[in-house]
Design a protein around this motif. Structure first.
Motif, PDB file in Angstrom:
ATOM      1  N   ALA A 198       4.345  20.899  17.449  1.00 17.75           N
ATOM      2  CA  ALA A 198       2.936  20.512  17.226  1.00 17.75           C
ATOM      3  C   ALA A 198       2.866  19.119  16.593  1.00 17.75           C
ATOM      4  O   ALA A 198       1.991  18.321  16.944  1.00 17.75           O
ATOM      5  CB  ALA A 198       2.241  21.542  16.341  1.00 17.75           C
ATOM      6  N   SER A 244       0.943  16.016  18.229  1.00 16.71           N
ATOM      7  CA  SER A 244      -0.106  15.310  17.495  1.00 16.71           C
ATOM      8  C   SER A 244       0.156  13.805  17.543  1.00 16.71           C
ATOM      9  O   SER A 244      -0.765  12.994  17.684  1.00 16.71           O
ATOM     10  CB  SER A 244      -0.160  15.785  16.037  1.00 16.71           C
ATOM     11  OG  SER A 244      -1.266  15.200  15.395  1.00 16.71           O
ATOM     12  N   TYR A 273      -6.818  15.549  27.015  1.00 15.40           N
ATOM     13  CA  TYR A 273      -6.317  16.411  25.939  1.00 15.40           C
ATOM     14  C   TYR A 273      -5.315  17.428  26.492  1.00 15.40           C
ATOM     15  O   TYR A 273      -4.221  17.607  25.962  1.00 15.40           O
ATOM     16  CB  TYR A 273      -7.512  17.108  25.288  1.00 15.40           C
ATOM     17  CG  TYR A 273      -7.158  18.172  24.278  1.00 15.40           C
ATOM     18  CD1 TYR A 273      -6.675  17.841  23.019  1.00 15.40           C
ATOM     19  CD2 TYR A 273      -7.327  19.528  24.586  1.00 15.40           C
ATOM     20  CE1 TYR A 273      -6.355  18.823  22.095  1.00 15.40           C
ATOM     21  CE2 TYR A 273      -7.019  20.514  23.658  1.00 15.40           C
ATOM     22  CZ  TYR A 273      -6.533  20.161  22.419  1.00 15.40           C
ATOM     23  OH  TYR A 273      -6.220  21.138  21.506  1.00 15.40           O
ATOM     24  N   ASN A 302      -1.200  17.666  25.844  1.00 17.98           N
ATOM     25  CA  ASN A 302      -0.572  18.904  25.340  1.00 17.98           C
ATOM     26  C   ASN A 302       0.550  19.350  26.274  1.00 17.98           C
ATOM     27  O   ASN A 302       1.637  19.713  25.830  1.00 17.98           O
ATOM     28  CB  ASN A 302      -1.616  20.026  25.232  1.00 17.98           C
ATOM     29  CG  ASN A 302      -2.448  19.914  23.974  1.00 17.98           C
ATOM     30  OD1 ASN A 302      -2.016  19.342  22.975  1.00 17.98           O
ATOM     31  ND2 ASN A 302      -3.657  20.449  23.996  1.00 17.98           N
ATOM     32  N   GLU A 304       4.654  19.469  25.513  1.00 17.66           N
ATOM     33  CA  GLU A 304       5.438  20.706  25.654  1.00 17.66           C
ATOM     34  C   GLU A 304       6.585  20.503  26.641  1.00 17.66           C
ATOM     35  O   GLU A 304       7.681  21.019  26.452  1.00 17.66           O
ATOM     36  CB  GLU A 304       4.541  21.863  26.089  1.00 17.66           C
ATOM     37  CG  GLU A 304       3.654  22.349  24.946  1.00 17.66           C
ATOM     38  CD  GLU A 304       2.872  23.608  25.304  1.00 17.66           C
ATOM     39  OE1 GLU A 304       3.463  24.536  25.866  1.00 17.66           O
ATOM     40  OE2 GLU A 304       1.664  23.633  25.010  1.00 17.66           O
TER      41      GLU A 304
END
Lengths: 168, 130
Positions: free
Chosen positions: A53, A57, A88, A92, A96
């Motif tokens: 995370a 970020s 967004y 993400n 990942e």
């Protein structure tokens, strides 16, 4: 919690890869089997999630100037937020995927919390209901959504300034 | 979960392993619903989700909520709304039901940060209304 690249890498190597269901077509039985097959979250999972995370970020934060442009466009024009939502989601997924492929970026401490603000913005879009006759008490009119976007934008600009001489 | 709730959240169905193409829709249709809301999407000539798709999504939410590893997390604040939350830690998929009406509120795959923040602070999304 401090980012620890070595530990992040170690946890990634020893943990099962995370999986998204997007793009798949599962029957109910396959869906249940998929959930059955996933490991139960343990201490390592929570630590790994935290490191990943942080890295994601950082990726959002690195894109802040583009995010700011898109938000300004929203505030000064129609509520067309699809591009923001897609950006967004793409970041993400990219984060990942980088982690899954053991490609790690050292997050800048200044990026902490930026992803939550963008996440809140996306959640706000989800509560937008333009038609007053169908709007439920928790849903937002355009005016309310604009107000929320404005508030989040102010928090972003104050907490995460764009690149300037002192930030370079 | 009502038919209306399932239909208006249909753009989240891919997070639950449902492919819109199987039900005669495309990702573009789902994007349009996400952007315009279901009613304006239909008013603009967009394809509405058919009964089969909506029923499959209702069923999928049910299957998820009943799964042994979907953790009942108690009441959390979601963008200011008090909701019962059910979450699968490994995937980050969650469902929320309003405390007052017990009606479904929303459900999708949380980002890693949102899921972590939920565990730490029992909130998903800050309340910007007040």
């Amino acid at each position: 919690m401090q980012y620890n690249k070595r530990k992040h890498l170690k946890l990634l190597k020893s943990s099962p890869k995370s999986e998204s269901l997007r793009g798949r077509s599962l029957t109910d039985e396959e869906f249940v089997k998929f959930l059955d097959s996933r490991p139960i979250a343990d201490e390592n999972f929570f630590e790994l999630r935290e490191y990943s995370a942080m890295m994601i970020s950082h990726l959002h934060w690195e894109n802040r100037e583009h995010y700011f442009e898109l938000i300004e466009k929203l505030l000064n024009g129609p509520m067309h937020f699809l591009e923001l939502r897609k950006k967004y989601q793409a970041i993400n997924e990219a984060g990942e995927s980088l982690a899954a492929n053991l490609i790690l970026l050292e997050p800048d401490g200044k990026s902490k919390g930026f992803d939550l603000l963008i996440g809140d913005l996306i959640m706000g879009f989800d509560l937008y209901c333009p038609d007053p006759s169908l709007r439920e008490s928790n849903e937002l009119s355009e005016e309310e959504l604009r107000d929320i976007v404005q508030k989040i934008f102010i928090e972003m600009k104050e907490g995460y300034p764009e690149n300037s001489k002192e930030n370079v | 979960m009502t038919v209306w709730s399932a239909a208006k959240h249909i753009h989240h169905s891919p997070d639950f392993g449902l492919d819109p193409r199987k039900y005669g829709m495309t990702q573009k249709d789902l994007d349009s619903i996400a952007k315009n809301g279901l009613i304006d999407h239909i008013r603009d000539g967009g394809i509405p989700p058919n009964n089969e798709y909506v029923a499959a999504f209702q069923q999928r939410w049910e299957r998820f909520a009943e799964h042994r590893d979907a953790r009942k997390c108690g009441i959390a604040t979601i963008m200011g709304e008090q909701c019962h939350v059910v979450k699968h830690d490994d995937t980050g998929i969650f469902l929320a039901f309003k405390v007052d009406s017990r009606e479904s509120y929303t459900g999708y795959r949380l980002s890693l940060r949102q899921s972590s923040n939920h565990d730490k602070n029992n909130t998903i999304g800050k309340n910007y209304k007040n």
